[in-house]
Design an enzyme around this catalytic site. Sequence first.
Site, PDB file in Angstrom:
ATOM      1  N   HIS A 188       2.293   0.821 -13.135  1.00 33.68           N
ATOM      2  CA  HIS A 188       3.073  -0.388 -13.456  1.00 33.68           C
ATOM      3  C   HIS A 188       4.558  -0.063 -13.315  1.00 33.68           C
ATOM      4  O   HIS A 188       5.013   0.967 -13.820  1.00 33.68           O
ATOM      5  CB  HIS A 188       2.758  -0.849 -14.880  1.00 33.68           C
ATOM      6  CG  HIS A 188       3.506  -2.088 -15.265  1.00 33.68           C
ATOM      7  ND1 HIS A 188       3.104  -3.349 -14.872  1.00 33.68           N
ATOM      8  CD2 HIS A 188       4.650  -2.254 -15.965  1.00 33.68           C
ATOM      9  CE1 HIS A 188       3.967  -4.237 -15.330  1.00 33.68           C
ATOM     10  NE2 HIS A 188       4.917  -3.601 -15.992  1.00 33.68           N
ATOM     11  N   ARG A 201     -12.925 -16.473 -12.070  1.00 29.11           N
ATOM     12  CA  ARG A 201     -12.524 -15.082 -12.241  1.00 29.11           C
ATOM     13  C   ARG A 201     -13.725 -14.148 -12.447  1.00 29.11           C
ATOM     14  O   ARG A 201     -13.784 -13.045 -11.908  1.00 29.11           O
ATOM     15  CB  ARG A 201     -11.591 -14.970 -13.451  1.00 29.11           C
ATOM     16  CG  ARG A 201     -10.339 -14.193 -13.166  1.00 29.11           C
ATOM     17  CD  ARG A 201      -9.437 -14.196 -14.391  1.00 29.11           C
ATOM     18  NE  ARG A 201      -8.220 -14.946 -14.176  1.00 29.11           N
ATOM     19  CZ  ARG A 201      -7.228 -14.600 -13.363  1.00 29.11           C
ATOM     20  NH1 ARG A 201      -7.299 -13.493 -12.666  1.00 29.11           N
ATOM     21  NH2 ARG A 201      -6.158 -15.333 -13.244  1.00 29.11           N
ATOM     22  N   GLY A 220       0.773  -1.236   0.000  1.00 23.42           N
ATOM     23  CA  GLY A 220       0.000   0.000   0.000  1.00 23.42           C
ATOM     24  C   GLY A 220       0.806   1.288   0.000  1.00 23.42           C
ATOM     25  O   GLY A 220       0.285   2.334   0.376  1.00 23.42           O
ATOM     26  N   GLU A 255       7.182   6.221  -8.679  1.00 26.40           N
ATOM     27  CA  GLU A 255       5.758   5.835  -8.705  1.00 26.40           C
ATOM     28  C   GLU A 255       4.962   6.769  -7.808  1.00 26.40           C
ATOM     29  O   GLU A 255       3.863   7.206  -8.146  1.00 26.40           O
ATOM     30  CB  GLU A 255       5.576   4.389  -8.210  1.00 26.40           C
ATOM     31  CG  GLU A 255       6.195   3.341  -9.106  1.00 26.40           C
ATOM     32  CD  GLU A 255       5.882   1.923  -8.632  1.00 26.40           C
ATOM     33  OE1 GLU A 255       4.780   1.678  -8.122  1.00 26.40           O
ATOM     34  OE2 GLU A 255       6.759   1.048  -8.774  1.00 26.40           O
TER      35      GLU A 255
HETATM   36  C1  GRF Z   1       4.189  -1.235  -7.127  1.00 26.24           C
HETATM   37  O1  GRF Z   1       5.488  -1.372  -7.594  1.00 26.24           O
HETATM   38  C2  GRF Z   1       3.215  -1.126  -8.261  1.00 26.24           C
HETATM   39  O2  GRF Z   1       3.730  -0.446  -9.358  1.00 26.24           O
HETATM   40  C3  GRF Z   1       2.997  -2.565  -8.615  1.00 26.24           C
HETATM   41  O3  GRF Z   1       2.980  -3.257  -7.401  1.00 26.24           O
HETATM   42  C4  GRF Z   1       3.715  -2.513  -6.436  1.00 26.24           C
HETATM   43  C5  GRF Z   1       2.773  -2.233  -5.300  1.00 26.24           C
HETATM   44  O4  GRF Z   1       3.381  -1.559  -4.243  1.00 26.24           O
HETATM   45  N1  GRF Z   1       1.804  -2.725  -9.420  1.00 26.24           N
HETATM   46  P1  GRF Z   1       2.508  -0.853  -3.121  1.00 26.24           P
HETATM   47  O5  GRF Z   1       1.516  -1.889  -2.593  1.00 26.24           O
HETATM   48  O6  GRF Z   1       1.822   0.327  -3.721  1.00 26.24           O
HETATM   49  O7  GRF Z   1       3.499  -0.466  -2.067  1.00 26.24           O
END
Ligand code: GRF
Length: 211
Positions: free
Chosen positions: A105, A61, A12, A170
Amino acid sequence: MITAVILVSGRGSNLKALLEADLPIRVGAVIGNNPQAEGLALARQRNIATEVVDHRDHPYREDFDGALAAAIDARQPDLVLLAGFMRVLTPGFVTRYRGRLLNIHPSLLPAFPGLRTHRQALQAGVKIHGCTVHFVTPQVDQGPIVVQAAVPVLPDDTEETLAARVLEQEHRIYPLAVRWFAEGRLTLQENHALLKDGYAPLDALVNPSGS
Ligand code: GRF
């Protein structure tokens, strides 16, 4: 103010970055597919409504995605954010939220879709790696790109050091993209992410050195 629902599976940290960015959004709920997700605990601490739709309760799913969509729709969100949500979603689900479903991503798409992106980058020997915010479409990790940030790959990098460098970016670009959406400047047009007011060329690359 728009309402967003945020989906998490684990740690998270992207959720935290979104919650701390002072965005013009109301978070209707944080929904997890795993009751142990730290992201859910983080939301609870902040008095944000949480819900668990456990994929293990839904062997098919389509059933899981149906339950997930019901939980999301109950909050009537304008925007749905995948923040480290580690389930592949069915085309029906993705189409339902077309134009209002974003993902972060950890690679410079279209390079290195799927899992273990930092390992893939190290194995490929690329010198620049990064992360991508994109609209989600039925083709996994192939939706229209909104914003990317690049980082250098250093000679002594491990998966962990590289992941940490990317993660920092990110946490910058996901809130940036959500702000654009919340301000009504970011839309999905055909197969392209359209950013109004001419900001795209300047903001599309977030330099790793900051500023
Ligand atoms: C991040 O690297 C995101 O890009 C990928 O999974 C990871 C999740 O990290 N999809 P967090 O749970 O937001 O710390």
